[in-house]
Design a protein around this motif. Sequence first.
Motif, PDB file in Angstrom:
ATOM      1  N   UNK A  36       2.659   4.497   5.046  1.00 59.37           N
ATOM      2  CA  UNK A  36       1.741   3.828   5.977  1.00 59.37           C
ATOM      3  C   UNK A  36       0.421   4.582   6.145  1.00 59.37           C
ATOM      4  N   UNK A  37      -0.647   3.815   6.322  1.00 58.17           N
ATOM      5  CA  UNK A  37      -1.958   4.359   6.673  1.00 58.17           C
ATOM      6  C   UNK A  37      -2.295   3.787   8.048  1.00 58.17           C
ATOM      7  N   UNK A  38      -2.645   4.678   8.976  1.00 60.80           N
ATOM      8  CA  UNK A  38      -2.873   4.280  10.360  1.00 60.80           C
ATOM      9  C   UNK A  38      -4.365   4.142  10.665  1.00 60.80           C
ATOM     10  N   UNK A  39      -4.659   3.422  11.747  1.00 59.32           N
ATOM     11  CA  UNK A  39      -6.041   3.274  12.201  1.00 59.32           C
ATOM     12  C   UNK A  39      -6.537   4.610  12.763  1.00 59.32           C
ATOM     13  N   UNK A  41      -7.103   5.659  15.686  1.00 66.81           N
ATOM     14  CA  UNK A  41      -6.387   6.157  16.866  1.00 66.81           C
ATOM     15  C   UNK A  41      -4.926   6.508  16.551  1.00 66.81           C
ATOM     16  N   UNK A  42      -4.538   6.333  15.298  1.00 62.92           N
ATOM     17  CA  UNK A  42      -3.164   6.608  14.861  1.00 62.92           C
ATOM     18  C   UNK A  42      -2.138   5.786  15.629  1.00 62.92           C
ATOM     19  N   UNK A  43      -2.513   4.557  15.965  1.00 60.07           N
ATOM     20  CA  UNK A  43      -1.610   3.698  16.730  1.00 60.07           C
ATOM     21  C   UNK A  43      -1.014   2.580  15.896  1.00 60.07           C
ATOM     22  N   UNK A  44      -1.825   2.015  15.011  1.00 61.40           N
ATOM     23  CA  UNK A  44      -1.357   0.867  14.240  1.00 61.40           C
ATOM     24  C   UNK A  44      -1.485   1.124  12.749  1.00 61.40           C
ATOM     25  N   UNK A  45      -0.520   0.598  12.026  1.00 61.90           N
ATOM     26  CA  UNK A  45      -0.580   0.688  10.561  1.00 61.90           C
ATOM     27  C   UNK A  45      -1.583  -0.353  10.078  1.00 61.90           C
ATOM     28  N   UNK A 149      -2.771  10.966   7.475  1.00 65.63           N
ATOM     29  CA  UNK A 149      -3.097   9.618   7.045  1.00 65.63           C
ATOM     30  C   UNK A 149      -4.485   9.195   7.500  1.00 65.63           C
ATOM     31  N   UNK A 150      -4.943   9.735   8.620  1.00 67.83           N
ATOM     32  CA  UNK A 150      -6.242   9.320   9.143  1.00 67.83           C
ATOM     33  C   UNK A 150      -7.402  10.021   8.428  1.00 67.83           C
ATOM     34  N   UNK A 151      -7.114  11.015   7.621  1.00 70.66           N
ATOM     35  CA  UNK A 151      -8.181  11.749   6.903  1.00 70.66           C
ATOM     36  C   UNK A 151      -8.753  10.941   5.771  1.00 70.66           C
TER      37      UNK A 151
END
Length: 151
Positions: A36-39, A41-45, A149-151
């Motif tokens: 998964x890759x998150x938004x 804010x690391x809240x939603x895929x 993932x957010x990077x």
Amino acid sequence: MTTVNKEFNSIGERLFFLRKNHDLSMQELASLLRIPIYDEQNKEIISYKAVAQSTINNIEKDINKPTSEIIIAICKFFDVSTDWFLTGKEYKPNKKKISFTESYSEKDKSKEDYDMQHYIYEIALNYVQSEEFTNNIAKKVKEEIKKEDSK
């Protein structure tokens, strides 16, 4: 969760066993794994990234160690515990808990050979084997994965 009663010496051997047991080629497994890759804010895929066949090959041959995100994806896909996948052994909590007052009072306080270091080791071991510790570690791993993932 699937329980596997076979012993394997490495992560690569365990992955090979899981893949072959499900009649999958390396390419098929790579295409089925979803990272998964998150938004922001690391809240939603927001999407998923692919896993390369060469990644599966290198893990199975013990050339490379899998990343935490690949470990999670493999364990979810095959429905096995991360404990088994990483170590080859299932987690078994220590049933006996030690409290400082009980443990200390049981020992002869005047004994010069009282081993405080051993006692501290037992307390630390009980904590590491506790559900609280497991939950804290799982939470931290998830947070780190989201950061990566957010990077």
